[in-house]
Enzyme design. Structure first.
Site, PDB file in Angstrom:
ATOM      1  N   SER A 113      16.108  17.020  21.479  1.00 55.44           N
ATOM      2  CA  SER A 113      16.242  17.207  22.774  1.00 55.44           C
ATOM      3  C   SER A 113      15.795  16.334  23.863  1.00 55.44           C
ATOM      4  CB  SER A 113      15.873  18.768  23.394  1.00 55.44           C
ATOM      5  OG  SER A 113      16.646  18.958  24.383  1.00 55.44           O
ATOM      6  N   ASN A 114      16.023  16.416  25.204  1.00 52.99           N
ATOM      7  CA  ASN A 114      15.332  15.614  26.210  1.00 52.99           C
ATOM      8  C   ASN A 114      14.646  16.202  27.379  1.00 52.99           C
ATOM      9  OD1 ASN A 114      17.523  15.853  28.222  1.00 52.99           O
ATOM     10  ND2 ASN A 114      18.696  15.272  26.449  1.00 52.99           N
TER      11      ASN A 114
END
Ligand code: C5P
Length: 404
Positions: free
Chosen positions: A210-211
């Protein structure tokens, strides 16, 4: 500023009750026609006669929750709030906030708030210690969820232990009321699709790629677009943020799920604003069971996710498309490329190397690159202010389209 507007001023109580008189004068100076309703706490601090002598309408006393008895004639509260443009409550004490938040309508101010469907602005000294209590915060959340506008003047930071005095500027509050009234119809009849947050691309049942996107900008845009009268669909990746009131919120996890939701809602949308930080890649295979330390492959094979915005750009039609570009180098060049490649009307570009801005922060400093070639450099501002800047530009484009 408020000519032909009818405002009901709910006068609060406590040592700051005099501010209600100042706000009354400021509303009148702005051209509003104002009627005053007293709260149960007002008259201990400011007599009804003060308000009565300043208005041409009868003041509604706190002990008449159902309306005004004038001689033998009775005017129900329903009739008194009919046609109101705004209800402004100032200053809202914790007791008044509690009554409003629980719909405890044993006084006319609270009943009026329940009867009035339009703009309600509640002003209070939010930095004062009593307002920090979780119970008051809980009530404030409920009021926000019910669509009320909470107004607390920003205070300069004070050294710890010092009590913050409230410096309400009546003219600024009046300006906020006028802006909210104007805002309320700016996007009427439009459908705005907003995407927000990160996406998560699973590796196995407990791990993902993810980020750091928080979703704050997208949620702020969705909330404001709704307040400006649009029908808003917010497609969001995983965040801890609560859906803004009145917004249709579609929660997704992966880029593929986001694509499906966006493509389902895009045909009805006049405007698409894509703040989501979509993961560019996903693991090619997702393990059914948690991968054990000793059996984990050192390499996770990835494949490209579809570019949702580019897909929308390829079939743009009359739709306004707004993209975001978070970059760590060559900001303008990369943003310019995306603007053209994805057929956007404008792109909001920010350099994410400054740790105090962007991602989890409440602030951002961006440049806006327009399809026309114009580049705007905006100052550091809150994500809520940025939301307003973005929607102002969207509205200008909609107006331009309507003219051509
Ligand atoms: O990832 P990139 O920097 O190209 O993102 C620019 C814009 O494109 C953003 O508005 C983002 O929401 C959108 N995007 C998308 N689908 C992707 C990647 C990005 O819609 N797979």
């Amino acid at each position: 500023m408020l000519q032909h507007k009818h405002v009901l001023l709910g006068a609060g109580g406590g040592p700051l009750a005099w501010l209600a008189v100042e706000v009354l004068r400021a509303l009148q100076r702005a051209g509003a026609r104002v009627r005053v309703v007293l709260s149960a706490e007002t008259e201990a601090f400011v007599p009804a006669l003060t308000f009565q002598s300043l208005t041409s309408e009868e003041v509604i006393p706190a002990d008449q929750p159902y309306g005004l008895l004038q001689g033998t004639a009775f005017r129900p509260l329903e009739a008194l709030v009919r046609g109101l443009d705004a209800l402004v409550v100032v200053p809202a004490t914790p007791a008044l906030l509690a009554k409003l938040a629980t719909a405890c309508a044993d006084e006319p101010l609270v009943r009026a708030a329940l009867l009035h469907r339009g703009l309600t602005v509640v002003a209070f000294p939010g930095k004062a210690p009593a307002y920090q209590h979780p119970l008051v915060q809980h009530n404030l959340r409920r009021l926000r969820e019910a669509g009320m506008v909470l107004y607390e003047q920003a205070e300069p930071a004070l050294p710890e232990g010092e009590e913050a005095a409230w410096s309400l500027d009546p003219a600024a509050l009046v300006q906020e009321v006028a802006a909210c009234l104007q805002e309320a119809s700016a996007l009427a009849g439009k459908v705005v699709l907003v995407t927000a947050g990160p996406t998560q691309e699973p590796i196995d049942p407990v791990r993902h790629i993810s980020n750091r996107s928080s979703g704050k900008t997208g949620f702020a845009i969705a909330e404001l677009a709704q307040r400006r009268g649009a029908r808003v669909v917010l497609v969001t990746g995983p965040t801890h943020l609560e859906a803004p009131p009145g917004v249709e919120c579609v929660r997704v996890r992966t880029a593929l799920e986001m694509r499906e939701a966006v493509l389902a809602h895009a045909p009805a949308a006049h405007v698409v604003i894509k703040t989501a930080a979509v993961a560019d890649f996903r693991p090619k295979a997702v393990a059914t069971h948690k991968v054990k330390k000793d059996e984990a492959a050192v390499v996770i094979e990835l494949e490209r996710n579809p570019d949702i915005l580019a897909e929308l750009g390829a079939q743009k039609g009359e739709r306004i498309l707004v993209g975001f570009a978070a970059e760590t180098q060559d900001l303008l060049r990369h943003a310019q490329e995306k603007l053209q490649k994805k057929h956007l009307d404008f792109i909001v570009a920010n350099d994410v190397t400054d740790p105090t801005l962007g991602f989890a922060s409440d602030f951002n400093r961006v440049r806006i690159l327009h399809a026309s070639g114009q580049v705007e450099e905006l100052p550091t501002m809150s994500k809520k202010q940025l939301a307003a800047c973005i929607l102002d530009r969207v509205q200008a484009l909609l107006a331009q389209k309507a003219r051509s």
